[in-house]
Design a protein around this motif. Sequence first.
Motif, PDB file in Angstrom:
ATOM      1  N   PRO A 140       0.825  -1.211   0.000  1.00 36.14           N
ATOM      2  CA  PRO A 140       0.000   0.000   0.000  1.00 36.14           C
ATOM      3  C   PRO A 140       0.859   1.261   0.000  1.00 36.14           C
ATOM      4  O   PRO A 140       1.960   1.279   0.550  1.00 36.14           O
ATOM      5  CB  PRO A 140      -0.811  -0.117   1.295  1.00 36.14           C
ATOM      6  CG  PRO A 140      -0.049  -1.070   2.153  1.00 36.14           C
ATOM      7  CD  PRO A 140       0.688  -1.980   1.224  1.00 36.14           C
ATOM      8  N   ALA A 141       0.348   2.307  -0.620  1.00 37.35           N
ATOM      9  CA  ALA A 141       1.061   3.593  -0.703  1.00 37.35           C
ATOM     10  C   ALA A 141       0.921   4.317   0.627  1.00 37.35           C
ATOM     11  O   ALA A 141       0.201   5.306   0.760  1.00 37.35           O
ATOM     12  CB  ALA A 141       0.498   4.432  -1.845  1.00 37.35           C
ATOM     13  N   THR A 142       1.613   3.801   1.616  1.00 38.82           N
ATOM     14  CA  THR A 142       1.548   4.355   2.956  1.00 38.82           C
ATOM     15  C   THR A 142       2.805   3.960   3.733  1.00 38.82           C
ATOM     16  O   THR A 142       3.467   2.983   3.392  1.00 38.82           O
ATOM     17  CB  THR A 142       0.281   3.862   3.689  1.00 38.82           C
ATOM     18  OG1 THR A 142       0.179   4.494   4.946  1.00 38.82           O
ATOM     19  CG2 THR A 142       0.279   2.378   3.882  1.00 38.82           C
ATOM     20  N   SER A 183       6.002   3.809   0.616  1.00 40.76           N
ATOM     21  CA  SER A 183       6.072   4.924  -0.344  1.00 40.76           C
ATOM     22  C   SER A 183       7.516   5.338  -0.552  1.00 40.76           C
ATOM     23  O   SER A 183       7.958   5.597  -1.675  1.00 40.76           O
ATOM     24  CB  SER A 183       5.241   6.105   0.154  1.00 40.76           C
ATOM     25  OG  SER A 183       3.880   5.745   0.233  1.00 40.76           O
ATOM     26  N   TYR A 198      -0.097   0.396  -4.272  1.00 40.36           N
ATOM     27  CA  TYR A 198      -1.527   0.395  -4.573  1.00 40.36           C
ATOM     28  C   TYR A 198      -2.242   1.238  -3.524  1.00 40.36           C
ATOM     29  O   TYR A 198      -1.671   1.559  -2.484  1.00 40.36           O
ATOM     30  CB  TYR A 198      -2.098  -1.027  -4.643  1.00 40.36           C
ATOM     31  CG  TYR A 198      -2.112  -1.771  -3.325  1.00 40.36           C
ATOM     32  CD1 TYR A 198      -3.221  -1.706  -2.483  1.00 40.36           C
ATOM     33  CD2 TYR A 198      -1.032  -2.539  -2.924  1.00 40.36           C
ATOM     34  CE1 TYR A 198      -3.236  -2.380  -1.276  1.00 40.36           C
ATOM     35  CE2 TYR A 198      -1.043  -3.219  -1.727  1.00 40.36           C
ATOM     36  CZ  TYR A 198      -2.150  -3.137  -0.899  1.00 40.36           C
ATOM     37  OH  TYR A 198      -2.164  -3.806   0.296  1.00 40.36           O
ATOM     38  N   ASP A 199      -3.494   1.587  -3.795  1.00 41.47           N
ATOM     39  CA  ASP A 199      -4.282   2.390  -2.864  1.00 41.47           C
ATOM     40  C   ASP A 199      -4.493   1.616  -1.570  1.00 41.47           C
ATOM     41  O   ASP A 199      -4.974   0.474  -1.604  1.00 41.47           O
ATOM     42  CB  ASP A 199      -5.640   2.753  -3.465  1.00 41.47           C
ATOM     43  CG  ASP A 199      -5.524   3.647  -4.684  1.00 41.47           C
ATOM     44  OD1 ASP A 199      -4.541   4.411  -4.770  1.00 41.47           O
ATOM     45  OD2 ASP A 199      -6.415   3.582  -5.552  1.00 41.47           O
ATOM     46  N   PRO A 200      -4.145   2.220  -0.429  1.00 41.02           N
ATOM     47  CA  PRO A 200      -4.292   1.521   0.853  1.00 41.02           C
ATOM     48  C   PRO A 200      -5.729   1.055   1.104  1.00 41.02           C
ATOM     49  O   PRO A 200      -6.685   1.726   0.723  1.00 41.02           O
ATOM     50  CB  PRO A 200      -3.889   2.579   1.885  1.00 41.02           C
ATOM     51  CG  PRO A 200      -3.074   3.572   1.133  1.00 41.02           C
ATOM     52  CD  PRO A 200      -3.605   3.567  -0.276  1.00 41.02           C
ATOM     53  N   ASN A 201      -5.835  -0.103   1.732  1.00 37.80           N
ATOM     54  CA  ASN A 201      -7.120  -0.670   2.138  1.00 37.80           C
ATOM     55  C   ASN A 201      -8.091  -0.828   0.968  1.00 37.80           C
ATOM     56  O   ASN A 201      -9.300  -0.673   1.110  1.00 37.80           O
ATOM     57  CB  ASN A 201      -7.757   0.163   3.257  1.00 37.80           C
ATOM     58  CG  ASN A 201      -6.868   0.216   4.481  1.00 37.80           C
ATOM     59  OD1 ASN A 201      -6.319  -0.794   4.901  1.00 37.80           O
ATOM     60  ND2 ASN A 201      -6.704   1.389   5.034  1.00 37.80           N
ATOM     61  N   ASN A 202      -7.534  -1.138  -0.203  1.00 41.16           N
ATOM     62  CA  ASN A 202      -8.348  -1.302  -1.406  1.00 41.16           C
ATOM     63  C   ASN A 202      -7.985  -2.637  -2.064  1.00 41.16           C
ATOM     64  O   ASN A 202      -7.102  -2.689  -2.921  1.00 41.16           O
ATOM     65  CB  ASN A 202      -8.113  -0.128  -2.359  1.00 41.16           C
ATOM     66  CG  ASN A 202      -9.010  -0.151  -3.564  1.00 41.16           C
ATOM     67  OD1 ASN A 202      -9.479  -1.198  -3.987  1.00 41.16           O
ATOM     68  ND2 ASN A 202      -9.238   1.022  -4.140  1.00 41.16           N
ATOM     69  N   HIS A 223      -7.906  -2.734  -5.906  1.00 46.27           N
ATOM     70  CA  HIS A 223      -6.721  -2.119  -6.515  1.00 46.27           C
ATOM     71  C   HIS A 223      -5.491  -2.994  -6.309  1.00 46.27           C
ATOM     72  O   HIS A 223      -4.629  -3.081  -7.179  1.00 46.27           O
ATOM     73  CB  HIS A 223      -6.501  -0.704  -5.977  1.00 46.27           C
ATOM     74  CG  HIS A 223      -5.518   0.071  -6.788  1.00 46.27           C
ATOM     75  ND1 HIS A 223      -4.415   0.674  -6.245  1.00 46.27           N
ATOM     76  CD2 HIS A 223      -5.447   0.307  -8.131  1.00 46.27           C
ATOM     77  CE1 HIS A 223      -3.719   1.248  -7.205  1.00 46.27           C
ATOM     78  NE2 HIS A 223      -4.325   1.043  -8.350  1.00 46.27           N
ATOM     79  N   THR A 250      -3.296  -4.342  -9.346  1.00 43.86           N
ATOM     80  CA  THR A 250      -1.862  -4.048  -9.379  1.00 43.86           C
ATOM     81  C   THR A 250      -1.060  -5.332  -9.525  1.00 43.86           C
ATOM     82  O   THR A 250      -0.122  -5.406 -10.333  1.00 43.86           O
ATOM     83  CB  THR A 250      -1.448  -3.268  -8.123  1.00 43.86           C
ATOM     84  OG1 THR A 250      -2.234  -2.076  -8.029  1.00 43.86           O
ATOM     85  CG2 THR A 250       0.031  -2.902  -8.165  1.00 43.86           C
TER      86      THR A 250
END
Length: 133
Positions: free
Chosen positions: A61-63, A67, A78-82, A85, A89
């Motif tokens: 995740p992008a967090t 990052s 990828y989008d966090p908690n998704n 996505h 990915t």
Amino acid sequence: KGRIDSLHLTDNISFIPDYSRQSRIDFLKSLSVITVPVRRPMAYGLFALEAMACSVPFVQPATGVFSELAEYGGGVLYDPNNPVHLAETLRNVLSDTSRLKQLRTAARRTAETVFAIRKSAQDMAECFSRLER
């Protein structure tokens, strides 16, 4: 294990009781990519660095630390908690052999140049030296 059995996923999951250094290296080298979905930001992603050292890129995740690690190369965000996505990915990375090869090369290069123990020790010594002044 009981829940895995009840969901009929036993054939899709492996338990590795020996996770010593060599066993961990062998496991990581058997992967195409690694993903360990997390819900909250992590300050340090040792598993991602270990995977990168084995030429295994990460999909995280992008967090948090991921990052920053992705900026060096060898990982995709990828989008966090998704979970949708995340799946997209993973599909995109795994279906593009050229991109996967580039990610594998970048992962190893990043581990060897940015996060090598000698470089990390040198960076820490320089940081401590500046603090003494």
